[in-house]
Design a protein around this motif. Structure first.
Motif, PDB file in Angstrom:
ATOM      1  N   PRO A   1       0.813  -1.216   0.000  1.00  0.00           N
ATOM      2  CA  PRO A   1       0.000   0.000   0.000  1.00  0.00           C
ATOM      3  C   PRO A   1       0.844   1.263   0.000  1.00  0.00           C
ATOM      4  O   PRO A   1       1.984   1.268   0.440  1.00  0.00           O
ATOM      5  CB  PRO A   1      -0.800  -0.125   1.308  1.00  0.00           C
ATOM      6  CG  PRO A   1      -0.744  -1.572   1.658  1.00  0.00           C
ATOM      7  CD  PRO A   1       0.573  -2.062   1.173  1.00  0.00           C
ATOM      8  N   ALA A   2       0.265   2.314  -0.477  1.00  0.00           N
ATOM      9  CA  ALA A   2       0.933   3.618  -0.466  1.00  0.00           C
ATOM     10  C   ALA A   2       0.167   4.548   0.464  1.00  0.00           C
ATOM     11  O   ALA A   2      -0.985   4.315   0.786  1.00  0.00           O
ATOM     12  CB  ALA A   2       0.967   4.203  -1.878  1.00  0.00           C
ATOM     13  N   TYR A   3       0.827   5.629   0.898  1.00  0.00           N
ATOM     14  CA  TYR A   3       0.187   6.606   1.763  1.00  0.00           C
ATOM     15  C   TYR A   3      -0.681   7.532   0.912  1.00  0.00           C
ATOM     16  O   TYR A   3      -0.298   8.644   0.572  1.00  0.00           O
ATOM     17  CB  TYR A   3       1.238   7.402   2.524  1.00  0.00           C
ATOM     18  CG  TYR A   3       1.941   6.621   3.602  1.00  0.00           C
ATOM     19  CD1 TYR A   3       1.319   6.395   4.826  1.00  0.00           C
ATOM     20  CD2 TYR A   3       3.210   6.109   3.411  1.00  0.00           C
ATOM     21  CE1 TYR A   3       1.948   5.672   5.825  1.00  0.00           C
ATOM     22  CE2 TYR A   3       3.854   5.397   4.411  1.00  0.00           C
ATOM     23  CZ  TYR A   3       3.216   5.183   5.624  1.00  0.00           C
ATOM     24  OH  TYR A   3       3.843   4.476   6.613  1.00  0.00           O
ATOM     25  N   SER A   4      -1.869   7.070   0.552  1.00  0.00           N
ATOM     26  CA  SER A   4      -2.720   7.846  -0.356  1.00  0.00           C
ATOM     27  C   SER A   4      -3.880   8.516   0.352  1.00  0.00           C
ATOM     28  O   SER A   4      -4.599   9.297  -0.259  1.00  0.00           O
ATOM     29  CB  SER A   4      -3.275   6.932  -1.453  1.00  0.00           C
ATOM     30  OG  SER A   4      -4.035   5.882  -0.879  1.00  0.00           O
ATOM     31  N   GLY A   5      -4.090   8.205   1.630  1.00  0.00           N
ATOM     32  CA  GLY A   5      -5.255   8.734   2.327  1.00  0.00           C
ATOM     33  C   GLY A   5      -4.938   9.963   3.150  1.00  0.00           C
ATOM     34  O   GLY A   5      -3.915  10.033   3.839  1.00  0.00           O
ATOM     35  N   VAL A   6      -5.828  10.942   3.087  1.00  0.00           N
ATOM     36  CA  VAL A   6      -5.725  12.131   3.924  1.00  0.00           C
ATOM     37  C   VAL A   6      -6.559  11.903   5.176  1.00  0.00           C
ATOM     38  O   VAL A   6      -7.681  11.392   5.102  1.00  0.00           O
ATOM     39  CB  VAL A   6      -6.212  13.380   3.163  1.00  0.00           C
ATOM     40  CG1 VAL A   6      -6.371  14.567   4.094  1.00  0.00           C
ATOM     41  CG2 VAL A   6      -5.242  13.713   2.034  1.00  0.00           C
ATOM     42  N   ILE A   7      -6.019  12.269   6.331  1.00  0.00           N
ATOM     43  CA  ILE A   7      -6.721  12.085   7.598  1.00  0.00           C
ATOM     44  C   ILE A   7      -7.265  13.429   8.056  1.00  0.00           C
ATOM     45  O   ILE A   7      -6.510  14.361   8.361  1.00  0.00           O
ATOM     46  CB  ILE A   7      -5.779  11.489   8.666  1.00  0.00           C
ATOM     47  CG1 ILE A   7      -5.298  10.109   8.216  1.00  0.00           C
ATOM     48  CG2 ILE A   7      -6.483  11.400  10.013  1.00  0.00           C
ATOM     49  CD1 ILE A   7      -4.246   9.509   9.131  1.00  0.00           C
TER      50      ILE A   7
END
Length: 524
Positions: free
Chosen positions: A416-422
């Motif tokens: 997985p890649a860091y694609s999500g915004v929190i």
């Protein structure tokens, strides 16, 4: 609850309204040798209604109407012999808030002469559909009880649907609600005690600090409560929440995990608890297709559970253990506080990448991890994508967040890649976000009135549907009322357009909400 629902989306559900009930003159007599009541007019041969809609029928009776007794009842299907019925009213005028399960019924109006005992019947075809297929389920607390306000697709706030349909709310303060559209199987019984299994049904579950309610997902009729929701009712009642996954449901009670599994021929009860083993379970959980990822606050590390087939065998589950972590590579952590954990919905399921923020108790350093929990059988795998836990800058406020949401719909890569915004709020009236892909924070993305407190955030997004879903929602409390606001994003960026697209209000203190959209399988 009396509300007029002016739309009829049963048509969208593919319900056919053609045809009528075959009868003689559309009413019969028990004793044709005696003059029976005459139903003159006011009743149609076909009716189509939605659950919670008001069905009002006011027939005209020949003669003195006070000389007769009246009853309205409904039979499932179109057969009235040896089939249980629901009595809807005992007055001439039917004014009924529909709580029948969706389906086809024979609606019968019976008029009985008080003097000679003769009766006349008028039979109509009644089709009931659910409007719970799309809208917001707002879980709330009011006057000592938990209930649900449902915002339907027309924007109407249907208050206290649990009490309206079932006659009572749930005692206690709300902890969590969950929904799955086809992962609950259970038994129903007729008047003679004959048992019928209903497979792969929708179910909505509500957990409070004092009870559990299981409801049929299309009508919100109560199926079970705490005392009949387990193979063996736990000796200690300390509910901590309920979660849905694609193999059933998981419930946490008294720091122990119970599974309700769609396989095995069970009747919809939660199985025996996994042994606790000194674990203190955090209330934050991430679910996979047949598993759940929990957090042990004592050790400060993850612990996993898998829906094993022997969950319903007491001696087998007592010998089982929570799953052992097997990280990719050599890097892992322990003795950390969990700040946030959330699943990014992916495609047609909610089993996407899980994002977790932890803070080391010794060093105070916070880090972000991506975890794949889609399948956990003999172990679960943790994918760090080579980042070995991304360190979050000390100055970032995300570590002080109280309410979080993950950006919806991320394309999962392998690894997985860091694609999500929190997105997060610190328990006030302002929303910010942390973007791990470029290690930045953006403050004051959305601000609501200062006298409100944000209690829940959600980004509902699924571009793969016929009608794409892309909404950012903020649920807040103001005094003794809740407010739900819906926004759109600025194009494909994580920024939120501050213009409110839709806004709803209701009474009571909201805990959180679930959003359902008929165009997608994902429940947010």
């Amino acid at each position: 609850m009396k509300q007029i629902i002016i739309y009829l989306y049963a048509i969208l559900l593919g319900v056919s309204f053609v045809g009528c009930v075959e009868d003689t003159g559309n009413y019969d007599y028990e004793d044709p040798a005696v003059v029976a009541p005459t139903i003159k007019s006011g009743i149609e041969e076909n009716y189509s209604v939605l659950v919670l809609e008001d069905l009002v029928i006011d027939p005209a009776i020949e003669g003195d109407e006070s000389l007769y007794d009246y009853v309205w009842y409904a039979y499932p299907g179109t057969i009235t012999t040896s089939t249980p019925s629901d009595t809807l009213s005992v007055t001439k005028k039917l004014d009924y808030t529909v709580s029948l399960e969706p389906g086809t019924y024979q609606l019968v109006f019976k008029v009985t002469d008080k003097t000679n005992g003769t009766s006349a019947f008028y039979k109509s075809k009644l089709v009931v559909a659910s409007f719970f297929s799309e809208g917001y389920y707002v879980l709330k607390y009011e006057n000592g009880y938990t209930d649900v306000d449902f915002v339907d697709r027309n924007g109407l706030v249907n208050a206290n649907v649990l009490k309206a349909i079932n006659g009572e709310s749930l005692p206690g303060k709300p902890i969590r609600a969950t929904y799955e559209y086809n992962q609950y199987s259970y038994y129903v019984y007729d008047a003679e005690g004959n048992r019928t299994r209903k497979n792969l049904q929708p179910a909505y579950m509500v957990c409070t600090d004092d009870d559990l309610g299981i409801y049929e997902g299309t009508s919100m009729k109560q199926l079970k409560r705490w005392n009949d929701a387990f193979l063996e009712v736990p000796a200690i009642k300390k509910p901590q929440g309920v979660w849905a996954n694609t193999s059933g449901f998981m419930l946490m009670n008294n720091n122990a995990v119970h599974f309700e599994y769609i396989g095995g021929g069970g009747g919809g009860e939660f199985g025996y608890a996994y042994p606790n083993e000194g674990i203190k379970l955090n209330s934050i959980v991430a679910v996979g297709s047949s598993s759940c990822l929990c957090y042990d606050d004592n050790a400060g590390e993850f612990v996993g559970y898998y829906v094993q087939k022997h969950f319903a065998i007491k001696n087998a589950i007592e010998s089982a253990s929570p799953l052992t972590l097997k990280p990719v590579g050599e890097v892992y952590f322990t003795n950390c506080d969990l700040i946030y954990m959330g699943v990014q919905p992916y495609s047609s399921t909610s089993n996407g990448g899980t994002y977790a923020i932890v803070k080391d108790r010794a060093t105070g350093v916070a880090s972000l991890w991506i975890i794949n929990v889609s399948i956990m059988q003999n172990y679960y795998a943790m994918y760090d994508n080579g980042y070995r836990g991304r360190t979050i800058p000390e100055s970032f406020d995300v570590v002080n967040g109280k309410v979080f949401a993950i950006q919806g719909y991320g394309v999962l890569s392998t690894p997985p890649a860091y694609s999500g915004v929190i997105y997060y709020s610190k328990g006030d009236n302002v929303v910010h976000y942390y973007n791990p892909s470029n290690q930045t924070e953006k403050k004051n993305v959305v601000t609501i009135p200062a006298d409100e407190e944000i209690v829940h955030l959600a980004h509902s997004s699924d571009p793969s549907t016929v009608t794409p879903v892309d909404e950012f929602s903020i649920l807040s409390n103001k005094g003794g009322n809740w407010v739900l606001r819906v926004y759109h994003r600025e194009g494909s960026t994580p920024d939120i357009n501050p213009t409110v697209v839709k806004s709803y209000t209701g009474t009571g203190l909201a805990k959180n909400f679930i959003y359902r959209n008929s165009g997608t399988r994902i429940t947010y």
